[in-house]
Design a protein around this motif. Structure first.
Motif, mmCIF file in Angstrom:
data_model
loop_
_atom_site.group_PDB
_atom_site.id
_atom_site.type_symbol
_atom_site.label_atom_id
_atom_site.label_comp_id
_atom_site.label_asym_id
_atom_site.label_seq_id
_atom_site.Cartn_x
_atom_site.Cartn_y
_atom_site.Cartn_z
ATOM 1 N N MET A 187 10.552 23.592 9.375
ATOM 2 C CA MET A 187 11.916 23.403 8.892
ATOM 3 C C MET A 187 12.794 24.598 9.231
ATOM 4 N N ALA A 188 12.187 25.760 9.402
ATOM 5 C CA ALA A 188 12.950 26.966 9.708
ATOM 6 C C ALA A 188 13.658 26.853 11.059
ATOM 7 N N GLY A 189 13.101 26.058 11.972
ATOM 8 C CA GLY A 189 13.712 25.894 13.283
ATOM 9 C C GLY A 189 14.666 24.723 13.367
ATOM 10 N N GLN A 190 14.896 24.083 12.240
ATOM 11 C CA GLN A 190 15.724 22.891 12.194
ATOM 12 C C GLN A 190 17.197 23.248 12.249
ATOM 13 N N GLY A 191 17.923 22.576 13.129
ATOM 14 C CA GLY A 191 19.363 22.763 13.187
ATOM 15 C C GLY A 191 20.083 21.727 12.356
ATOM 16 N N VAL A 192 19.802 20.457 12.621
ATOM 17 C CA VAL A 192 20.381 19.334 11.880
ATOM 18 C C VAL A 192 19.303 18.272 11.695
ATOM 19 N N MET A 193 19.578 17.328 10.801
ATOM 20 C CA MET A 193 18.688 16.183 10.630
ATOM 21 C C MET A 193 19.362 14.934 11.175
ATOM 22 N N LEU A 194 18.561 14.042 11.710
ATOM 23 C CA LEU A 194 19.028 12.761 12.216
ATOM 24 C C LEU A 194 18.196 11.675 11.549
ATOM 25 N N LEU A 195 18.848 10.737 10.878
ATOM 26 C CA LEU A 195 18.142 9.755 10.065
ATOM 27 C C LEU A 195 18.681 8.348 10.290
ATOM 28 N N GLY A 196 17.802 7.366 10.167
ATOM 29 C CA GLY A 196 18.227 5.977 10.096
ATOM 30 C C GLY A 196 18.721 5.670 8.695
ATOM 31 N N ARG A 197 19.406 4.545 8.551
ATOM 32 C CA ARG A 197 20.007 4.204 7.252
ATOM 33 C C ARG A 197 18.974 4.110 6.138
ATOM 34 N N PHE A 198 17.875 3.396 6.378
ATOM 35 C CA PHE A 198 16.893 3.172 5.316
ATOM 36 C C PHE A 198 16.322 4.496 4.819
ATOM 37 N N ASP B 61 0.807 -1.222 0.000
ATOM 38 C CA ASP B 61 0.000 0.000 0.000
ATOM 39 C C ASP B 61 0.838 1.269 0.000
ATOM 40 N N GLY B 62 2.067 1.175 -0.491
ATOM 41 C CA GLY B 62 2.932 2.348 -0.534
ATOM 42 C C GLY B 62 2.326 3.478 -1.352
ATOM 43 N N GLY B 63 2.615 4.698 -0.925
ATOM 44 C CA GLY B 63 2.085 5.875 -1.591
ATOM 45 C C GLY B 63 0.759 6.359 -1.038
ATOM 46 N N TRP B 64 0.369 5.844 0.120
ATOM 47 C CA TRP B 64 -0.946 6.190 0.683
ATOM 48 C C TRP B 64 -1.053 7.668 1.071
ATOM 49 N N GLY B 65 0.075 8.348 1.216
ATOM 50 C CA GLY B 65 0.022 9.757 1.611
ATOM 51 C C GLY B 65 -0.084 10.727 0.447
ATOM 52 N N THR B 66 0.014 10.233 -0.779
ATOM 53 C CA THR B 66 -0.083 11.136 -1.922
ATOM 54 C C THR B 66 -1.527 11.608 -2.075
ATOM 55 N N GLY B 67 -1.680 12.806 -2.574
ATOM 56 C CA GLY B 67 -3.020 13.363 -2.733
ATOM 57 C C GLY B 67 -3.482 14.177 -1.543
ATOM 58 N N TYR B 68 -2.756 14.103 -0.439
ATOM 59 C CA TYR B 68 -3.144 14.843 0.762
ATOM 60 C C TYR B 68 -2.414 16.174 0.955
ATOM 61 N N PRO B 69 -1.184 16.332 0.480
ATOM 62 C CA PRO B 69 -0.506 17.623 0.680
ATOM 63 C C PRO B 69 -1.272 18.774 0.026
ATOM 64 N N ASP B 70 -1.319 19.905 0.722
ATOM 65 C CA ASP B 70 -1.930 21.110 0.171
ATOM 66 C C ASP B 70 -1.143 22.312 0.667
ATOM 67 N N GLU B 71 -1.640 23.508 0.402
ATOM 68 C CA GLU B 71 -0.915 24.716 0.782
ATOM 69 C C GLU B 71 -0.762 24.833 2.294
ATOM 70 N N ILE B 72 -1.760 24.399 3.026
ATOM 71 C CA ILE B 72 -1.683 24.486 4.496
ATOM 72 C C ILE B 72 -0.577 23.583 5.012
ATOM 73 N N MET B 73 -0.537 22.344 4.521
ATOM 74 C CA MET B 73 0.510 21.424 4.952
ATOM 75 C C MET B 73 1.882 21.943 4.552
ATOM 76 N N GLY B 74 2.012 22.446 3.326
ATOM 77 C CA GLY B 74 3.294 22.967 2.869
ATOM 78 C C GLY B 74 3.789 24.112 3.718
ATOM 79 N N ALA B 75 2.894 25.012 4.072
ATOM 80 C CA ALA B 75 3.270 26.158 4.898
ATOM 81 C C ALA B 75 3.697 25.717 6.294
ATOM 82 N N GLU B 76 2.973 24.755 6.856
ATOM 83 C CA GLU B 76 3.311 24.259 8.195
ATOM 84 C C GLU B 76 4.673 23.569 8.207
ATOM 85 N N ALA C 126 7.155 24.012 6.056
ATOM 86 C CA ALA C 126 8.197 25.004 5.819
ATOM 87 C C ALA C 126 8.506 25.785 7.094
ATOM 88 N N LYS C 127 7.465 26.120 7.848
ATOM 89 C CA LYS C 127 7.645 26.853 9.099
ATOM 90 C C LYS C 127 8.451 26.034 10.100
#
Length: 200
Positions: free
Chosen positions: A57-68, A37-52, A54-55
């Motif tokens: 990300m402005a407070g982000q210092g660094v990213m921490l990620l797992g390998r995958f 069922d991959g891709g279940w989140g497509t179709g949901y992003p909109d301007e409100i989500m994008g603005a939130e 982006a806001k």
């Protein structure tokens, strides 16, 4: 001398109503466990989500990620040249990658390896948080998030709760212990996604 303000470890995840976090972005994103069922989140992003996003990300210092998650993001984002605001930010931000199998140098610019077992990783992440101005941002990386949560290192969850139920797939809080969180903010997008912020 300016006093450094210690950042927080902030986990941002897209989830279904039943807590599935696996492969929201693409059909081929993550088929582990036979997930189809991959891709279940497509179709949901909109301007409100994008603005939130982006806001935040402005407070982000660094990213921490797992390998995958790191390898999946690297396979996609550096190739995006459509001028969206996320490509440049993801390329330029300092990325720390938790893995027992990867070796340096890592292929994506501004990437640093954090290796070791759970206890060692937790200590390294705590030290990273203490040394970072701005937030330590975690996206995806379910196994890493569970390790950090078990060590009491997650300060904030930003959960994008999508209005659908899958019934199968990897869940963010699989096997988690009782944890009480405090809801501090909610935003509802035009497509029905609830962006809920919880403080640990």
């Amino acid at each position: 001398m300016k006093e450094q303000v210690m950042g927080k470890i902030v986990v941002t995840e897209s989830l279904t109503l039943d807590g599935v976090m696996q492969a929201p972005g693409r059909a081929d994103e993550d088929s582990r466990g036979g997930f189809t069922d991959g891709g279940w989140g497509t179709g949901y992003p909109d301007e409100i989500m994008g603005a939130e996003m982006a806001k935040r990300m402005a407070g982000q210092g660094v990213m921490l990620l797992g390998r995958f998650t790191y390898e999946d993001l690297f396979a996609f984002w550096p190739k995006q040249t459509d001028g969206n605001p996320f490509t440049g930010r993801l390329n330029k931000v300092r990325k720390y990658v938790v893995s027992e199998t990867l070796t340096e140098p890592l292929p994506w610019e501004n990437s640093t390896l954090l290796s070791g077992r759970d206890g060692e990783v937790s200590e390294a992440v705590a030290a990273l948080r203490d040394a970072t101005e701005g937030d330590v941002s975690v996206i995806g990386s379910g196994q890493l998030v569970r390790t950090l949560a078990a060590a009491g290192l997650v300060d904030r969850y930003v959960l994008l709760i999508h209005p659908l139920v899958l019934g199968t797939g990897l869940r963010l809080f699989e096997g988690a212990e009782l944890t009480k969180l405090r809801l501090t903010d909610t935003v509802t997008t035009g497509t029905g996604v609830i962006i809920a912020t919880y403080e640990a």
